[in-house]
Design a protein around this motif. Structure first.
Motif, mmCIF file in Angstrom:
data_model
loop_
_atom_site.group_PDB
_atom_site.id
_atom_site.type_symbol
_atom_site.label_atom_id
_atom_site.label_comp_id
_atom_site.label_asym_id
_atom_site.label_seq_id
_atom_site.Cartn_x
_atom_site.Cartn_y
_atom_site.Cartn_z
ATOM 1 N N ALA A 144 68.499 36.357 44.182
ATOM 2 C CA ALA A 144 67.552 37.304 44.778
ATOM 3 C C ALA A 144 66.225 37.394 44.039
ATOM 4 C CB ALA A 144 68.194 38.689 44.841
ATOM 5 N N SER A 145 66.002 36.571 43.024
ATOM 6 C CA SER A 145 64.771 36.707 42.235
ATOM 7 C C SER A 145 63.568 36.036 42.882
ATOM 8 C CB SER A 145 64.976 36.140 40.823
ATOM 9 O OG SER A 145 65.330 34.767 40.885
ATOM 10 N N SER A 146 63.804 35.190 43.884
ATOM 11 C CA SER A 146 62.670 34.489 44.503
ATOM 12 C C SER A 146 63.097 33.898 45.845
ATOM 13 C CB SER A 146 62.153 33.362 43.582
ATOM 14 O OG SER A 146 63.165 32.378 43.391
ATOM 15 N N GLY A 147 62.126 33.351 46.548
ATOM 16 C CA GLY A 147 62.387 32.572 47.757
ATOM 17 C C GLY A 147 63.173 33.300 48.824
ATOM 18 N N ILE A 148 64.136 32.586 49.398
ATOM 19 C CA ILE A 148 64.917 33.112 50.512
ATOM 20 C C ILE A 148 65.719 34.340 50.085
ATOM 21 C CG2 ILE A 148 66.836 32.581 52.077
ATOM 22 C CD1 ILE A 148 65.792 29.637 52.028
ATOM 23 N N CYS B 239 64.467 40.618 39.351
ATOM 24 C CA CYS B 239 65.263 41.402 40.301
ATOM 25 C C CYS B 239 65.009 42.894 40.126
ATOM 26 C CB CYS B 239 66.748 41.104 40.133
ATOM 27 S SG CYS B 239 67.247 39.456 40.680
ATOM 28 N N GLU B 240 64.890 43.342 38.880
ATOM 29 C CA GLU B 240 64.627 44.753 38.615
ATOM 30 C C GLU B 240 63.294 45.178 39.220
ATOM 31 O OE1 GLU B 240 66.399 47.051 37.438
ATOM 32 O OE2 GLU B 240 67.875 46.293 35.995
ATOM 33 N N THR B 241 62.292 44.341 39.056
ATOM 34 C CA THR B 241 60.971 44.658 39.613
ATOM 35 C C THR B 241 61.037 44.742 41.134
ATOM 36 O OG1 THR B 241 59.856 43.577 37.754
ATOM 37 C CG2 THR B 241 58.581 43.878 39.764
ATOM 38 N N LEU B 242 61.750 43.807 41.758
ATOM 39 C CA LEU B 242 61.877 43.825 43.208
ATOM 40 C C LEU B 242 62.671 45.043 43.667
ATOM 41 C CD1 LEU B 242 61.360 42.460 45.911
ATOM 42 C CD2 LEU B 242 63.391 41.041 45.522
ATOM 43 N N ALA B 243 63.728 45.389 42.935
ATOM 44 C CA ALA B 243 64.526 46.565 43.286
ATOM 45 C C ALA B 243 63.684 47.839 43.191
ATOM 46 C CB ALA B 243 65.747 46.660 42.373
ATOM 47 N N GLU B 244 62.831 47.924 42.189
ATOM 48 C CA GLU B 244 61.954 49.084 42.053
ATOM 49 C C GLU B 244 61.013 49.196 43.245
ATOM 50 O OE1 GLU B 244 59.961 48.672 38.337
ATOM 51 O OE2 GLU B 244 61.785 48.967 37.140
ATOM 52 N N LYS B 245 60.497 48.062 43.705
ATOM 53 C CA LYS B 245 59.606 48.076 44.872
ATOM 54 C C LYS B 245 60.364 48.516 46.123
ATOM 55 C CE LYS B 245 56.367 45.263 47.528
ATOM 56 N NZ LYS B 245 56.865 45.813 48.806
ATOM 57 N N ILE B 246 61.585 48.012 46.277
ATOM 58 C CA ILE B 246 62.392 48.402 47.441
ATOM 59 C C ILE B 246 62.647 49.901 47.427
ATOM 60 C CG2 ILE B 246 64.711 48.232 48.438
ATOM 61 C CD1 ILE B 246 64.667 45.251 47.636
ATOM 62 N N ARG B 247 62.986 50.441 46.262
ATOM 63 C CA ARG B 247 63.230 51.880 46.160
ATOM 64 C C ARG B 247 61.961 52.685 46.422
ATOM 65 N NH1 ARG B 247 66.845 50.066 41.877
ATOM 66 N NH2 ARG B 247 65.180 50.285 40.332
ATOM 67 N N GLY C 78 59.843 28.259 45.943
ATOM 68 C CA GLY C 78 59.565 27.750 44.604
ATOM 69 C C GLY C 78 60.456 26.599 44.199
ATOM 70 N N MET C 79 61.500 26.330 45.003
ATOM 71 C CA MET C 79 62.463 25.310 44.622
ATOM 72 C C MET C 79 61.829 23.915 44.695
ATOM 73 S SD MET C 79 66.435 25.545 45.818
ATOM 74 C CE MET C 79 66.083 24.860 47.397
ATOM 75 N N GLY C 80 61.953 23.158 43.628
ATOM 76 C CA GLY C 80 61.423 21.807 43.587
ATOM 77 C C GLY C 80 59.943 21.724 43.274
ATOM 78 N N MET C 81 59.303 22.889 43.129
ATOM 79 C CA MET C 81 57.854 22.891 42.934
ATOM 80 C C MET C 81 57.447 22.454 41.533
ATOM 81 S SD MET C 81 56.442 23.426 45.714
ATOM 82 C CE MET C 81 56.838 23.992 47.363
ATOM 83 N N GLN C 82 58.440 22.304 40.628
ATOM 84 C CA GLN C 82 58.117 21.851 39.286
ATOM 85 C C GLN C 82 57.885 20.334 39.237
ATOM 86 O OE1 GLN C 82 61.034 22.722 40.360
ATOM 87 N NE2 GLN C 82 62.553 21.226 39.721
ATOM 88 N N ALA C 83 58.188 19.659 40.327
ATOM 89 C CA ALA C 83 58.024 18.199 40.367
ATOM 90 C C ALA C 83 56.547 17.822 40.343
ATOM 91 C CB ALA C 83 58.692 17.629 41.609
#
Length: 261
Positions: A18-22, A47-55, A195-200
Motif C-alpha cells: 500500500a505504499s505506492s502505485g496500485i 503508509c503512515e503518511t497515507l493513513a494520516e491523509k485518509i483519516r 513506480g515499478m521498474g522505473m529504476q531501470a
C-alpha cells in the motif's frame, strides 16, 4: 429469501503493497467509499503518511509494517489490523516489484526474491486470512495479476513467472473455495504507469521496448494509471453477493486517430 446475506455494513480491507502505485490508490479509493483500510508495506513510514491523509479526509485507516516475504511479518500485520479494524473482509494482494533482465542472466537470488514477493507473498496472506473468511462464510481475496501471465514478454526477469504463478494460485483458490461464500478474484492490468521498474536505465529500457514491439507487445504508447486498476478492484469487491467477478482485465485505450469521428 435472498440466496446470500448481503455484505455487512462494515468491511475492513487489507491492502498489501500500500505504499505506492496500485496498492496506495486502492487504499484511498476504498477509504473514500467508507471501507476501513489496513495499509501494509515495508516502507511503513509512507503508509503512515497515507493513513494520516485518509483519516484527515474522513476515512478510517491503519498502517503497519508488512513484508510479505516473511511469514511472521504477515501474521503480525494481520493480527494488528484485525485488532484495530475488526475482522478482515477484503484482502488485496498487490505487493510486488520488477527487475528487468533476461531469464538466464538475472541472478537466481533476485529471480527467487521476486517470486517470493508476488506469489509466495499472496499465499502467506491467504494462509493467514482465509480461515476467518471461511468461518464467516464471506470475503473477497483479490490478487493483482498481469497480462504478462498470458502474454509473456522478453526481458522481464522473474515477473512473467511470478505473475503466471499468482494467477494460477488465485484460480486454484477459486475452485477450492467454491461453496464457502469466499470469492477469489484476479484483476489483471495491462501496461500501467507506476513506480515499478522505473529504476531501470534508458540503456536497459530502450532495447527492451524494441524487443516488445518486435513481439507485438507495444502497439501504442498509452499506459494505464493506478486509478484505472483501482476502479476494477472496487468493482470486484463491491459486487453483491451471489455474483462473482472472477477475472477483470484492464487494458489502456489506444490514442484516438486524427480525423476519425
Amino acid at each position: 429469501m435472498p440466496r446470500f446475506e448481503p455484505h455487512p455494513a462494515r468491511r475492513a480491507a487489507l491492502i498489501a503493497g500500500a505504499s505506492s502505485g496500485i496498492g496506495a490508490a486502492t487504499a484511498v479509493a476504498l477509504a473514500e467509499l467508507g471501507y476501513p483500510v489496513a495499509l501494509g508495506a515495508r516502507r511503513v513510514e509512507v503508509c503512515e503518511t497515507l493513513a494520516e491523509k485518509i483519516r484527515a479526509d474522513g476515512g478510517e485507516a491503519f498502517a503497519h509494517r508488512l513484508d510479505v516475504s516473511d511469514t511472521a511479518s504477515v501474521d503480525e500485520f494481520v493480527s494488528a489490523a484485525e485488532d484495530a479494524l475488526g475482522p478482515i473482509e477484503i484482502v488485496v494482494s498487490s505487493a510486488g516489484d520488477l527487475e528487468f533482465g533476461r531469464g538466464w542472466e538475472i541472478s537466481p537470488e533476485l529471480f527467487e526474491s521476486q517470486v517470493r514477493v508476488h506469489l509466495v507473498g499472496a499465499q502467506r496472506l491467504a494462509h493467514r486470512t482465509m480461515p476467518g473468511m471461511i468461518e464467516r462464510q464471506r470475503g473477497d481475496f483479490v490478487v493483482i495479476g498481469s497480462d504478462c501471465a498470458v502474454h509473456v514478454r522478453p526481458g522481464a526477469g522473474a515477473y512473467n513467472a511470478a505473475k503466471s504463478g499468482v494467477e494460477a494460485f488465485a484460480t486454484q483458490l477459486r475452485m477450492e473455495l467454491e461453496g464457502t461464500g469466499v470469492r477469489s478474484s484476479i484483476v489483471r492490468p495491462g501496461q500501467t504507469l507506476t513506480g515499478m521498474g522505473m529504476q531501470a536505465t534508458p540503456e536497459v529500457v530502450g532495447p527492451l521496448l524494441e524487443d516488445w514491439a518486435k513481439w507485438g507487445f507495444a502497439r501504442h504508447p498509452n499506459f494505464l494509471q493506478a486509478a484505472d486498476i483501482t476502479a476494477a478492484v472496487v468493482a470486484v469487491v463491491s459486487t453483491p453477493r451471489g455474483a462473482h467477478l472472477v477475472l477483470v482485465e484492464v487494458q489502456p485505450e489506444a490514442p484516438l486517430k486524427k480525423g476519425d469521428r
